[in-house]
Write a protein that holds these residues in place. Structure first.
Motif, PDB file in Angstrom:
ATOM      1  N   VAL A  18      40.514  30.898  27.847  1.00  0.00           N
ATOM      2  CA  VAL A  18      41.466  30.539  28.904  1.00  0.00           C
ATOM      3  C   VAL A  18      41.095  31.228  30.214  1.00  0.00           C
ATOM      4  O   VAL A  18      41.206  30.638  31.295  1.00  0.00           O
ATOM      5  N   ALA A  19      40.620  32.462  30.105  1.00  0.00           N
ATOM      6  CA  ALA A  19      40.415  33.288  31.292  1.00  0.00           C
ATOM      7  C   ALA A  19      39.331  32.752  32.219  1.00  0.00           C
ATOM      8  O   ALA A  19      39.504  32.741  33.444  1.00  0.00           O
ATOM      9  N   PHE A  20      38.207  32.297  31.669  1.00  0.00           N
ATOM     10  CA  PHE A  20      37.113  31.867  32.539  1.00  0.00           C
ATOM     11  C   PHE A  20      37.413  30.574  33.293  1.00  0.00           C
ATOM     12  O   PHE A  20      37.165  30.492  34.498  1.00  0.00           O
ATOM     13  N   PRO A  21      37.941  29.526  32.627  1.00  0.00           N
ATOM     14  CA  PRO A  21      38.351  28.352  33.417  1.00  0.00           C
ATOM     15  C   PRO A  21      39.422  28.693  34.449  1.00  0.00           C
ATOM     16  O   PRO A  21      39.391  28.180  35.579  1.00  0.00           O
ATOM     17  N   LEU A  22      40.369  29.570  34.072  1.00  0.00           N
ATOM     18  CA  LEU A  22      41.390  30.000  35.026  1.00  0.00           C
ATOM     19  C   LEU A  22      40.756  30.739  36.199  1.00  0.00           C
ATOM     20  O   LEU A  22      41.130  30.534  37.360  1.00  0.00           O
ATOM     21  N   ALA A  64      36.960  38.394  33.660  1.00  0.00           N
ATOM     22  CA  ALA A  64      36.607  37.003  33.923  1.00  0.00           C
ATOM     23  C   ALA A  64      36.769  36.684  35.408  1.00  0.00           C
ATOM     24  O   ALA A  64      35.923  35.990  36.002  1.00  0.00           O
ATOM     25  N   ILE A  65      37.834  37.201  36.004  1.00  0.00           N
ATOM     26  CA  ILE A  65      38.037  36.992  37.437  1.00  0.00           C
ATOM     27  C   ILE A  65      36.905  37.641  38.229  1.00  0.00           C
ATOM     28  O   ILE A  65      36.345  37.046  39.160  1.00  0.00           O
ATOM     29  N   GLU A  66      36.547  38.879  37.855  1.00  0.00           N
ATOM     30  CA  GLU A  66      35.443  39.559  38.528  1.00  0.00           C
ATOM     31  C   GLU A  66      34.137  38.785  38.376  1.00  0.00           C
ATOM     32  O   GLU A  66      33.373  38.632  39.333  1.00  0.00           O
ATOM     33  N   GLN A 112      31.279  29.245  31.387  1.00  0.00           N
ATOM     34  CA  GLN A 112      31.571  30.548  30.810  1.00  0.00           C
ATOM     35  C   GLN A 112      32.550  30.409  29.645  1.00  0.00           C
ATOM     36  O   GLN A 112      32.451  31.130  28.647  1.00  0.00           O
ATOM     37  N   GLY A 113      33.471  29.460  29.780  1.00  0.00           N
ATOM     38  CA  GLY A 113      34.390  29.202  28.677  1.00  0.00           C
ATOM     39  C   GLY A 113      33.661  28.683  27.448  1.00  0.00           C
ATOM     40  O   GLY A 113      33.970  29.069  26.314  1.00  0.00           O
ATOM     41  N   LEU A 114      32.674  27.816  27.655  1.00  0.00           N
ATOM     42  CA  LEU A 114      31.895  27.288  26.539  1.00  0.00           C
ATOM     43  C   LEU A 114      31.039  28.384  25.905  1.00  0.00           C
ATOM     44  O   LEU A 114      30.856  28.415  24.684  1.00  0.00           O
TER      45      LEU A 114
END
Length: 387
Positions: free
Chosen positions: A146-150, A21-23, A245-247
Motif C-alpha cells: 500500500v505504501a509505495f503506490p500511496l 516508502a515516501i522517502e 515498487q509495489g510489485l
C-alpha cells in the motif's frame, strides 16, 4: 519481555516502512524533476549510501556497548523525524538536500541494527531466527504494497511536502518506545551462547564472502539506474515508479511467506535461500535490459523475490554465528565495505547510459558480474554449516 520488545519492533518498523516508502519515492523524484539529469540521481545515491560506508562500524559498536539499546532506537526515530521536516524548506538547495538525506540514511542504520541485535538476543536456533526475521519482513512487505503506490500518488500531488507525513509516522514510532527506554537487551549466558563464542571464522571465508558481495552489489546497483532510464521520459513516471515498487514488494512478500512456512517445517536452512536469492536477482538484471517498459514488471517482481530471500537469510546467518556483543560491530564493518560499491555502480552506469551505450549490453554485463559473484559465494561458504 523480549517477545514484547519484538512485537513492539514490528509495530515501529511498520510505521517506519511507510515513511521509508515516501522517502524512497519523494526524494529522488523531487531531485529528478528539479534537475532533469540522471547524474543527480547518482549524486543522490552517493549521499544516501555514504553514511553506510562511514558510520556502520561506529554505530554498530555503540549499539554493542549499550545494554539499554531501546534508547538508541528512540533517538534515531526522533532525529529522523526532525530531518524529514527540515528537508521540505531546504529542498531547493541541492547540497543541503544531499546532507539531510545523508543524515536520514545514517539514522536508518541505527534503527536497523537495533532490530538485528534484538532478534539475535532471542534465540540461536536457525529455524527460529529465519522465522522471526521472515515474520518481520512479511509485515513490512505487506504494508509496502500500500505504501509505495500511496507514496507515488503523494509525490505526484504534493511533491517534497509528502515528507511531512513521513515525519509524523517516525514520531509515532518513537513515542511507542518511551515505556521501554530502560529495558536491557542481552543474550542469556546459556551453554549454547558460550559455545557460539568459540566459533572461528577463517580469513579465507571472510575475504571470499566480502569479494562476492562487492561484486554482487556493484552488479545489482545498476538496476535502479536502468529503471529510471526507462521511466524518465514518461508522463507521470513517478506514479508508475511507485507501482513498480509495489510489485517489487509483492515478490518480497511471496518470498518471505514461503520462507516462513519452510522455517516452521525446519526445511529452509540458511545458505540455500541466500544463494537462490542472489541468482534470481542476477536474472532480474538480464530482464530489465529488454527495451520495453513492460519488461520492468517481471524484472522488479523477481528482484523483490530474490532480494528478500537474500536479506532475511543473511541476517539470520549473522545472528546465528556472530556473538551478540560484537554483532553490531561486525555487521557495521561488513555493511561499510559492501555499500561502498553501490553509489559507484549508480554513477558508472548512469554515465555510460548518458554516453549512448546500449542498455541491453550494460544489463548483460551486470548479469555476468552477478552470476560470477554467486559462484564465488557458493565456493567460499562450502565449509559453513547449512543450518
Amino acid at each position: 519481555m523480549k517477545r514484547t520488545l519484538y512485537r513492539l519492533h514490528v509495530i515501529t518498523s511498520s510505521l517506519r516502512i511507510v515513511g521509508d516508502a515516501i522517502e524512497y519515492v519523494a526524494l529522488p523524484w523531487s531531485l529528478l524533476n528539479a534537475t532533469g539529469s540522471l547524474i543527480s540521481i547518482g549524486g543522490f545515491s552517493l549521499f544516501t549510501h555514504l553514511p553506510w560506508v562511514l558510520f556502520p562500524p561506529i554505530l554498530g559498536r555503540a549499539l554493542d556497548r549499550a545494554t539499554k539499546k531501546v534508547r538508541l532506537a528512540f533517538l534515531a526515530l526522533i532525529l529522523q523525524a526532525l530531518l524529514a521536516v527540515l528537508i521540505v524548506p531546504l529542498s531547493s538547495n541541492v547540497w543541503a538536500f544531499y546532507l539531510i538525506v545523508s543524515g536520514i540514511s545514517a539514522l536508518d542504520i541505527l534503527h536497523r541494527y537495533y532490530g538485528l541485535s534484538l532478534i539475535a538476543s532471542m534465540t540461536l536456533d536457525s529455524s527460529e531466527l529465519q522465522s522471526l526475521n521472515a515474520k518481520l519482513a512479511t509485515v513490512e512487505n505487506a504494508l509496502s504494497l500500500v505504501a509505495f503506490p500511496l507514496a507515488g500518488f503523494l509525490t505526484y500531488r504534493f511533491g517534497i511536502r509528502a515528507m511531512l507525513l513521513d515525519a509524523v509516522l517516525l514520531l509515532l514510532g518513537a513515542l511507542a518506545l518511551v515505556p521501554y527506554l530502560n529495558v536491557e537487551v542481552k543474550r542469556e549466558g546459556t551453554e549454547e551462547a558460550r559455545e557460539e563464542k568459540r566459533l572461528q571464522i577463517s580469513r579465507r571465508l571472510v575475504v571470499g564472502v566480502l569479494a562476492s558481495v562487492l561484486l554482487f552489489n556493484f552488479a545489482l546497483g545498476s538496476f535502479r539506474i536502468f529503471v529510471f532510464a526507462s521511466l524518465k521520459e514518461l508522463a507521470k513516471g513517478e506514479v508508475l515508479y511507485g507501482l513498480l515498487q509495489g510489485l517489487t514488494t509483492v515478490g518480497s512478500l511471496v518470498a518471505v511467506a514461503g520462507l516462513t512456512y519452510l522455517a516452521r517445517k525446519r526445511l529452509a536452512g540458511l545458505k540455500r535461500p541466500l544463494i537462490l536469492g542472489m541468482l534470481l536477482q542476477s536474472i532480474a538484471l538480464l530482464i530489465v535490459g529488454v527495451p520495453a517498459v513492460v519488461a520492468l514488471f517481471p524484472a522488479v517482481f523477481i528482484l523483490g523475490f530474490g532480494g528478500e530471500l537474500l536479506n532475511v537469510s543473511f541476517d539470520s546467518l549473522m545472528q546465528r554465528f556472530i556473538p551478540l556483543e560484537s554483532l553490531g560491530t561486525a555487521r557495521g564493518v561488513f555493511d561499510a565495505l559492501a555499500t561502498i560499491v553501490i553509489p559507484l555502480s549508480h554513477l558508472v552506469f548512469a554515465w555510460l547510459i548518458e554516453r549512448g551505450v546500449e542498455t541491453l549490453c550494460l544489463t548483460s554485463a551486470a548479469f555476468l558480474i552477478g552470476a560470477l559473484a554467486v559462484g564465488l559465494f557458493a565456493i567460499t561458504t562450502r565449509g559453513l554449516p547449512s543450518g
